[in-house]
Design an enzyme around this catalytic site. Structure first.
Site, PDB file in Angstrom:
ATOM      1  N   PRO A   1       0.800  -1.243   0.000  1.00  0.00           N
ATOM      2  CA  PRO A   1       0.000   0.000   0.000  1.00  0.00           C
ATOM      3  C   PRO A   1       0.826   1.283   0.000  1.00  0.00           C
ATOM      4  O   PRO A   1       0.319   2.331  -0.392  1.00  0.00           O
ATOM      5  CB  PRO A   1      -0.847  -0.123   1.272  1.00  0.00           C
ATOM      6  CG  PRO A   1      -0.159  -1.152   2.113  1.00  0.00           C
ATOM      7  CD  PRO A   1       0.485  -2.096   1.162  1.00  0.00           C
TER       8      PRO A   1
ATOM      9  N   ASP B   1      11.658  -5.075 -16.041  1.00  0.00           N
ATOM     10  CA  ASP B   1      12.337  -6.334 -15.722  1.00  0.00           C
ATOM     11  C   ASP B   1      13.388  -6.646 -16.779  1.00  0.00           C
ATOM     12  O   ASP B   1      13.078  -6.744 -17.962  1.00  0.00           O
ATOM     13  CB  ASP B   1      11.307  -7.468 -15.640  1.00  0.00           C
ATOM     14  CG  ASP B   1      11.962  -8.830 -15.506  1.00  0.00           C
ATOM     15  OD1 ASP B   1      12.997  -8.911 -14.810  1.00  0.00           O
ATOM     16  OD2 ASP B   1      11.454  -9.796 -16.110  1.00  0.00           O
TER      17      ASP B   1
ATOM     18  N   HIS C   1      14.398  -7.538  -1.053  1.00  0.00           N
ATOM     19  CA  HIS C   1      15.468  -6.543  -0.979  1.00  0.00           C
ATOM     20  C   HIS C   1      15.093  -5.243  -1.686  1.00  0.00           C
ATOM     21  O   HIS C   1      15.195  -4.144  -1.118  1.00  0.00           O
ATOM     22  CB  HIS C   1      16.740  -7.146  -1.577  1.00  0.00           C
ATOM     23  CG  HIS C   1      17.979  -6.359  -1.309  1.00  0.00           C
ATOM     24  ND1 HIS C   1      18.362  -5.293  -2.092  1.00  0.00           N
ATOM     25  CD2 HIS C   1      18.936  -6.491  -0.356  1.00  0.00           C
ATOM     26  CE1 HIS C   1      19.506  -4.794  -1.627  1.00  0.00           C
ATOM     27  NE2 HIS C   1      19.873  -5.513  -0.578  1.00  0.00           N
TER      28      HIS C   1
ATOM     29  N   ASN D   1      29.498  -4.711   2.158  1.00  0.00           N
ATOM     30  CA  ASN D   1      29.590  -5.284   3.495  1.00  0.00           C
ATOM     31  C   ASN D   1      30.783  -6.227   3.592  1.00  0.00           C
ATOM     32  O   ASN D   1      31.161  -6.863   2.611  1.00  0.00           O
ATOM     33  CB  ASN D   1      28.301  -6.034   3.837  1.00  0.00           C
ATOM     34  CG  ASN D   1      27.085  -5.150   3.670  1.00  0.00           C
ATOM     35  OD1 ASN D   1      26.966  -4.109   4.301  1.00  0.00           O
ATOM     36  ND2 ASN D   1      26.177  -5.555   2.792  1.00  0.00           N
TER      37      ASN D   1
ATOM     38  N   TYR E   1      33.764   3.930  -7.698  1.00  0.00           N
ATOM     39  CA  TYR E   1      34.068   4.749  -8.867  1.00  0.00           C
ATOM     40  C   TYR E   1      34.034   6.236  -8.524  1.00  0.00           C
ATOM     41  O   TYR E   1      33.231   6.683  -7.686  1.00  0.00           O
ATOM     42  CB  TYR E   1      33.081   4.474 -10.002  1.00  0.00           C
ATOM     43  CG  TYR E   1      33.239   3.135 -10.664  1.00  0.00           C
ATOM     44  CD1 TYR E   1      34.490   2.661 -11.043  1.00  0.00           C
ATOM     45  CD2 TYR E   1      32.136   2.338 -10.929  1.00  0.00           C
ATOM     46  CE1 TYR E   1      34.635   1.428 -11.661  1.00  0.00           C
ATOM     47  CE2 TYR E   1      32.266   1.102 -11.554  1.00  0.00           C
ATOM     48  CZ  TYR E   1      33.527   0.656 -11.910  1.00  0.00           C
ATOM     49  OH  TYR E   1      33.675  -0.571 -12.517  1.00  0.00           O
TER      50      TYR E   1
ATOM     51  N   VAL F   1      30.716   8.751  -7.780  1.00  0.00           N
ATOM     52  CA  VAL F   1      29.593   8.052  -7.165  1.00  0.00           C
ATOM     53  C   VAL F   1      29.494   8.443  -5.694  1.00  0.00           C
ATOM     54  O   VAL F   1      30.513   8.569  -5.006  1.00  0.00           O
ATOM     55  CB  VAL F   1      29.753   6.524  -7.304  1.00  0.00           C
ATOM     56  CG1 VAL F   1      28.664   5.785  -6.534  1.00  0.00           C
ATOM     57  CG2 VAL F   1      29.734   6.128  -8.774  1.00  0.00           C
TER      58      VAL F   1
END
Length: 398
Positions: free
Chosen positions: A92, A101, A113, A203, A219, A222
């Protein structure tokens, strides 16, 4: 325009080559195998970890003082691309999202994720729900580049290019990969298109104990994001080898989850990056005249200050990022000279009427003389009468 077209041709030519068989990992401990064909087969089951329907107020939302920032902007007019595992648009707070996709497995989010990342960036305000995205009025585009948590760099690069082609003002990449030419070219293309690329610093992989720089976060250009806890200190799991621009909440994070649910235990730089992407959306909405370089610098210069490796400029500060006046953005320009007026802009003064002026002067002098005489008479005559003085006559003279 020609420069951008040239960059587009070069980047697309580089990415059109067969994708590299380099591993792309979504999240800290994602499992799966690397695709070598560029298209992943749909898994037998789409079964993300179960979430919850009952949540409390997010410490990150309190820490970042988001309600104060929302008095200035909520990110309206800014588009953020989420390059991830897809988004559950049935949630919602995540409806109306455009989904693309690239995996040929559909727009579903079988990991949760991407749904969590999208929620942190721009989950809509909802009555009775104590969680809202950083920029709840921003527009989201979901570009699915993985189905099971792993993939190839070629598809990741194509997802970044697609995001830039769709006009994304911000591109969030909560992915850690190795350095590859096509990925490097894709990031260069997005930056040339004036997008701000925000990426997770990665991580620490405790299995081998040898962290390496994560890309595209490492890079140049970024906005690389490390993870921190409620105290603002870098989390142990946050990669300190990758160059870090700023920190953001990355421990016990709350967000939306696949299955119309929520999670309150999310951890890692994957979920710190979208906090910064949301802040960038707020900055771009509040300061639409700033290019991606100045936006990135503003986020870095207004952070709370870092200490130690992997902390960059410290915890991101949304309120300062949106409202601070930075001298470096104030450009001193010489005042522009006014254009000359046309010859008929000012009408010439009429010629002097010397006769009228002369008459006016004499009339004024006459009036002044009369006034003086009247004044003198008004003083002298009463004084003479008090002394018994009367006007003389010829007959009285001797």
């Amino acid at each position: 325009m020609i420069g951008r077209m040239l960059v587009t041709v070069l980047v697309l030519a580089a990415i059109a080559a067969p994708p590299a068989v380099a591993k792309v990992t979504v999240g800290a401990r994602a499992a799966g195998t690397t695709s070598t064909a560029g298209v992943e087969a749909a898994p037998a089951k789409c079964n993300p970890k179960r979430g919850t329907t009952s949540i409390g107020e997010s410490w990150a939302q309190r820490r970042l003082s988001l309600p104060e920032v929302w008095e200035l902007t909520k990110g309206a007019g800014v588009t953020v691309a989420v390059v991830d595992s897809g988004v559950d648009t049935r949630h919602p707070q995540l409806r109306g999202i455009r989904s693309i996709d690239l995996t040929s497995t559909g727009n579903r989010d079988c990991l949760g994720h991407g749904t969590a990342v999208a929620g942190i960036i721009a989950a809509a305000e909802m009555k009775g729900v104590p969680f809202t995205g950083v920029a709840p009025r921003a527009k989201l585009i979901s570009i699915k580049q993985t189905e099971d948590g792993t993939g190839d760099v070629g598809r990741l690069a194509m997802a970044i290019v697609r995001a830039a082609q769709l006009g994304a003002d911000v591109i969030n990449v909560s992915v850690q990969a190795s350095d590859q030419a096509d990925l490097r070219n894709a990031v260069a293309y997005a930056l040339a298109m004036d997008a701000v690329v925000v990426a997770a610093a990665g991580n620490v992989q405790k299995e081998d104990g040898t962290p390496a720089p994560a890309y595209p976060a490492a890079y140049e250009g970024v906005l690389s994001v490390g993870a921190a806890g409620p105290d603002g200190v870098r989390a142990d799991s946050s990669n300190a080898v990758t160059p870090v621009s700023v920190l953001a909440p990355g421990r016990n994070v709350t967000s939306t989850w696949a299955g119309r649910a929520y999670r309150e235990d999310l951890e890692g730089t994957s979920f710190a990056a979208p906090y910064v992407a949301g802040v960038v959306a707020l900055v771009r909405a509040r300061h639409p005249g700033l290019d991606n370089v100045r936006v990135r610098r503003r986020v870095e210069l207004t952070a709370d200050g870092g200490a130690g490796a992997g902390t960059g400029a410290g915890m991101v500060n949304p309120l300062l990022a949106v409202s601070a006046i930075l001298p470096s953005e104030q450009v001193a320009l010489a005042p522009r000279q006014a254009a000359p007026l046309p010859g008929n802009a000012v009408r010439p003064a009429p010629p002097e009427d010397s006769r009228a002026i002369s008459i006016s002067i004499w009339v004024a002098l006459g009036a002044l003389v009369v006034g003086v005489l009247v004044t003198v008479a008004g003083i002298a005559v009463p004084m003479g009468r008090r002394r018994g003085w009367r006007p003389g006559s010829v007959g009285n003279q001797t």
